[in-house]
Design an enzyme around this catalytic site. Sequence first.
Site, short mmCIF file in Angstrom:
data_model
loop_
_atom_site.label_atom_id
_atom_site.label_comp_id
_atom_site.label_asym_id
_atom_site.label_seq_id
_atom_site.Cartn_x
_atom_site.Cartn_y
_atom_site.Cartn_z
N TYR A 1 0.84 -1.21 0.00
CA TYR A 1 0.00 0.00 0.00
C TYR A 1 0.87 1.25 0.00
O TYR A 1 0.75 2.12 -0.87
CB TYR A 1 -0.90 -0.03 1.24
CG TYR A 1 -1.91 1.10 1.30
CD1 TYR A 1 -2.89 1.25 0.33
CD2 TYR A 1 -1.89 2.01 2.36
CE1 TYR A 1 -3.83 2.28 0.41
CE2 TYR A 1 -2.83 3.03 2.45
CZ TYR A 1 -3.79 3.17 1.47
OH TYR A 1 -4.71 4.19 1.56
N TYR B 1 3.96 13.80 -14.24
CA TYR B 1 2.99 14.28 -15.22
C TYR B 1 2.77 15.80 -15.08
O TYR B 1 2.56 16.51 -16.07
CB TYR B 1 1.64 13.54 -15.10
CG TYR B 1 1.57 12.32 -16.00
CD1 TYR B 1 2.37 11.21 -15.75
CD2 TYR B 1 0.74 12.29 -17.12
CE1 TYR B 1 2.34 10.10 -16.58
CE2 TYR B 1 0.69 11.18 -17.95
CZ TYR B 1 1.49 10.10 -17.68
OH TYR B 1 1.45 9.00 -18.50
#
Length: 310
Positions: free
Chosen positions: A148, A162
């Site tokens: 996780y 990005y």
Amino acid sequence: MPKKTVLITGGAGFIGSHLSQKLLNCGYSVICLDNFITGSLDNIRPFLKDKNFRLDVCNVANRIDIAGKIDYILHCASLASPKDYLNFPIQTLKVGSLGTHNALGLAKKKKAVFLLFSTSEVYGDPFVHPQKENYWGNVNPVGLRGCYDESKRFAEAITMAYHRVHKLDTKIARIFNTYGPRMRHNDGRVVPNFIDQALKGKPLTVYGRGKQTRSFCYIDDLVEGLFCLMRSKENRPVNLGNPGEFTVIRLARLVLKLTASKSKIVFKELPQDDPRQRQPDISRARKSLGWKPFVSLEDGLKSTISWFKG
Ligand code: UDP
């Protein structure tokens, strides 16, 4: 003006469904993607007849292609309970890594604002307290929680890539322990576990000696924070949580009091790498979003308990 469209991955989960409700109430059109690994149709059943709500059953770890205009992509899909991510570590890693990559790719194609639902787990078992966003964390990459924690750390890294390379307008919410109605009775996290156990007259299972701390945020407060963040100009990670810090044993006693339960408390082994303390520093959220939580633990638990009773 045409409605803004929000695509929300994991929209049928606990947080996703509450946020979908808020967005519909505020006049947005919502596309919900979910594979129902932990999400539930019951959470979104009331929205299915709303013409502004659309459900697409799919796994975002696979390629996602959605026709038409999308203004916001909220990447909420994840297995968020330790019990779930320990049962499904590979799916957890895939939705955090491949799922985030796919959701970012779609955001780039649609020129949409992108919001990543990250987590206080990026701080691991922290050496800095309370946790500020500039703390890099203390995570065991090969421990049981690594699936996780590391997938979310990767998700943050690729989101920033990005943002930097493709100039995408991205946001990162680091969400601290949140609770409220619609959590599953068998969710495994501490609040639903204790409430379920107390209402059934079963012993409350406190892990370790219960001295570890968490800071619990009521779902309505969190949803407001996410809603402010998605419309903000903020591109840095933002902690969203309630700074009120409680030991797990204190939480157990409070649940017993509020449910008037005669259940006993039993002590169980502390899970591996269980963080010893956790409290968000929310100065950035206060300053940048003008947000802070309002609901006290006692009031939030009362609402959650009455939902669990129903
Ligand atoms: N915990 C507990 N009893 C339970 C479930 C959890 O004592 O039945 C403890 C757990 O060890 C942790 C804290 O409660 O210290 C919060 O656990 P949770 O699974 O809710 O989320 P975490 O913050 O660890 O991701």
